[in-house]
Design a protein around this motif. Structure first.
Motif, PDB file in Angstrom:
ATOM      1  N   LEU A 105     -21.583  40.625 -22.621  1.00 17.45           N
ATOM      2  CA  LEU A 105     -21.366  39.236 -23.012  1.00 17.45           C
ATOM      3  C   LEU A 105     -22.177  38.970 -24.265  1.00 17.45           C
ATOM      4  O   LEU A 105     -23.361  39.287 -24.329  1.00 17.45           O
ATOM      5  CB  LEU A 105     -21.805  38.293 -21.895  1.00 17.45           C
ATOM      6  N   LYS A 128     -20.566  47.753 -17.579  1.00 18.46           N
ATOM      7  CA  LYS A 128     -19.226  47.376 -17.138  1.00 18.46           C
ATOM      8  C   LYS A 128     -18.741  46.174 -17.938  1.00 18.46           C
ATOM      9  O   LYS A 128     -17.578  46.079 -18.299  1.00 18.46           O
ATOM     10  CB  LYS A 128     -19.234  47.056 -15.644  1.00 18.46           C
ATOM     11  N   TRP A 129     -19.632  45.229 -18.202  1.00 16.49           N
ATOM     12  CA  TRP A 129     -19.313  44.038 -18.977  1.00 16.49           C
ATOM     13  C   TRP A 129     -20.403  43.814 -20.013  1.00 16.49           C
ATOM     14  O   TRP A 129     -21.572  44.055 -19.743  1.00 16.49           O
ATOM     15  CB  TRP A 129     -19.249  42.804 -18.089  1.00 16.49           C
ATOM     16  N   GLN A 158     -11.079  42.983 -22.781  1.00 20.81           N
ATOM     17  CA  GLN A 158     -11.902  41.921 -23.360  1.00 20.81           C
ATOM     18  C   GLN A 158     -11.292  40.563 -23.039  1.00 20.81           C
ATOM     19  O   GLN A 158     -10.108  40.465 -22.746  1.00 20.81           O
ATOM     20  CB  GLN A 158     -12.045  42.081 -24.867  1.00 20.81           C
ATOM     21  N   SER A 201     -10.513  42.242 -14.324  1.00 21.91           N
ATOM     22  CA  SER A 201     -10.811  43.684 -14.332  1.00 21.91           C
ATOM     23  C   SER A 201      -9.741  44.530 -15.019  1.00 21.91           C
ATOM     24  O   SER A 201     -10.020  45.650 -15.443  1.00 21.91           O
ATOM     25  CB  SER A 201     -11.046  44.184 -12.912  1.00 21.91           C
ATOM     26  N   PHE A 215     -15.126  37.871 -13.182  1.00 17.32           N
ATOM     27  CA  PHE A 215     -15.054  39.262 -13.634  1.00 17.32           C
ATOM     28  C   PHE A 215     -14.007  40.045 -12.853  1.00 17.32           C
ATOM     29  O   PHE A 215     -13.249  40.822 -13.431  1.00 17.32           O
ATOM     30  CB  PHE A 215     -16.417  39.948 -13.502  1.00 17.32           C
TER      31      PHE A 215
END
Length: 106
Positions: A50, A47-48, A78, A74, A70
């Protein structure tokens, strides 16, 4: 590996050894290739994502988590976290001769 292994066993960390790829290209250009490779491999799984160096971290005040950050982002594909220097006095000029890169160990 001692630090990473428990996280890898839980499925929170995936380690991909990219050291050999540096010999085919310059370091920073290669870094972009690796980031693109990661985004391609895990685009439907994560989902993310980093991307930061091992000497960098995200500071969260006590009793707070990164989840609200986060959640508030949503709708975006980016975002960038601004770098905040902790001090301009962490390194001393007299220590410069003590710095080395991996090539210096060969």
């Amino acid at each position: 590996m001692e630090v990473l292994k428990p996280w890898m066993e839980k499925g929170f960390v995936t380690l991909q050894d990219i050291r050999d790829q540096e010999r085919f290209d310059g370091y920073y250009h290669n870094q972009f290739l690796i980031v693109n490779d990661c985004m391609h491999r895990y685009r439907f799984v994560a989902k993310w994502m980093l991307f930061f160096d091992v000497d960098e971290f995200i500071f969260m005040p006590k009793k707070s988590t990164i989840q609200p950050v986060f959640d508030s982002l949503s709708d975006f594909t980016q975002f960038t976290i601004e770098e905040m220097p902790m001090s301009n006095k962490l390194c001393h000029s007299q220590d410069a001769r003590l710095a080395f890169r991996n090539e210096d160990l060969d």
